[in-house]
Design an enzyme around this catalytic site. Structure first.
Site, PDB file in Angstrom:
ATOM      1  N   THR A 142       1.091  -1.644   0.426  1.00  0.00           N
ATOM      2  CA  THR A 142       0.004   0.296  -0.221  1.00  0.00           C
ATOM      3  C   THR A 142       1.031   1.331  -0.435  1.00  0.00           C
ATOM      4  O   THR A 142       0.526   1.976  -1.022  1.00  0.00           O
ATOM      5  CB  THR A 142      -1.088   0.233   1.237  1.00  0.00           C
ATOM      6  OG1 THR A 142      -1.653  -0.687   0.940  1.00  0.00           O
ATOM      7  CG2 THR A 142      -1.866   1.416   1.553  1.00  0.00           C
ATOM      8  N   CYS A 143       1.905   1.027   0.635  1.00  0.00           N
ATOM      9  CA  CYS A 143       3.187   2.553   0.803  1.00  0.00           C
ATOM     10  C   CYS A 143       3.324   2.677  -0.242  1.00  0.00           C
ATOM     11  O   CYS A 143       3.813   3.756  -0.571  1.00  0.00           O
ATOM     12  CB  CYS A 143       3.959   2.129   2.066  1.00  0.00           C
ATOM     13  SG  CYS A 143       3.434   2.245   3.744  1.00  0.00           S
TER      14      CYS A 143
END
Length: 161
Positions: free
Chosen positions: A48-49
């Site tokens: 996600t990052c």
């Protein structure tokens, strides 16, 4: 307990990753006199990052500056070498201030540390969004575990109006 609006950014020395290398930085000094958006995340190169969080802020940097933001910072519990490589990969180096909180000292001082040892990540920072004006926190939005709803660049633009 996490830092709250009205509180000052704590004074802690961590590293900032730049194209020149890693240098000591105290976010309380760095943020003084500026309107800052800081987003925190569990780790560089995590899904996600890397797919949403950092790229969203790189894409929206000009829009955030147009809303009066003078500095956008990314905080992660990683060493500066990792933060530098990750920023380079996402064209964020020297655009987004990459705060490498290798020992989680700043994350702990902010009250946003999370023990992710059960999934092999150790102590990390919770995913969140902080708006800071002249070193004083004006808003804090922390994500529920596993969520990405309130800390991304789009949510930040809405928050800034």
């Amino acid at each position: 307990m996490a830092i709250e609006p009205g509180q000052k950014i704590p004074s802690v020395t961590i590293k900032q990753a730049t194209s020149e290398g890693g240098s000591d930085v105290d976010p309380s000094v760095l943020f003084a006199g500026k309107k800052v958006v800081m987003f925190s995340l569990p780790g560089a190169f995590t899904p996600t990052c890397s797919q949403k969080h950092l790229p969203g802020y790189v894409a929206e940097l000009d829009a955030l500056r147009a809303k009066g933001v003078s500095l956008v910072a990314c905080l992660s519990v990683n060493d500066w070498f990792v933060m530098q490589a990750w920023a380079r990969e996402h064209d964020a180096l020297d655009k987004i201030v990459m705060l490498a909180d290798g020992a989680a000292a700043f994350s702990k001082a902010l009250g946003i540390d999370a023990d992710l040892s059960a999934i092999g990540m150790g102590i990390r920072a919770r995913r969140g969004l902080f708006v800071i004006d002249d070193g004083v926190v004006t808003s804090v939005d922390l994500e529920a575990p596993g969520k990405f709803e309130v800390s991304g660049a789009d949510a930040c633009k809405v928050k800034l109006g």
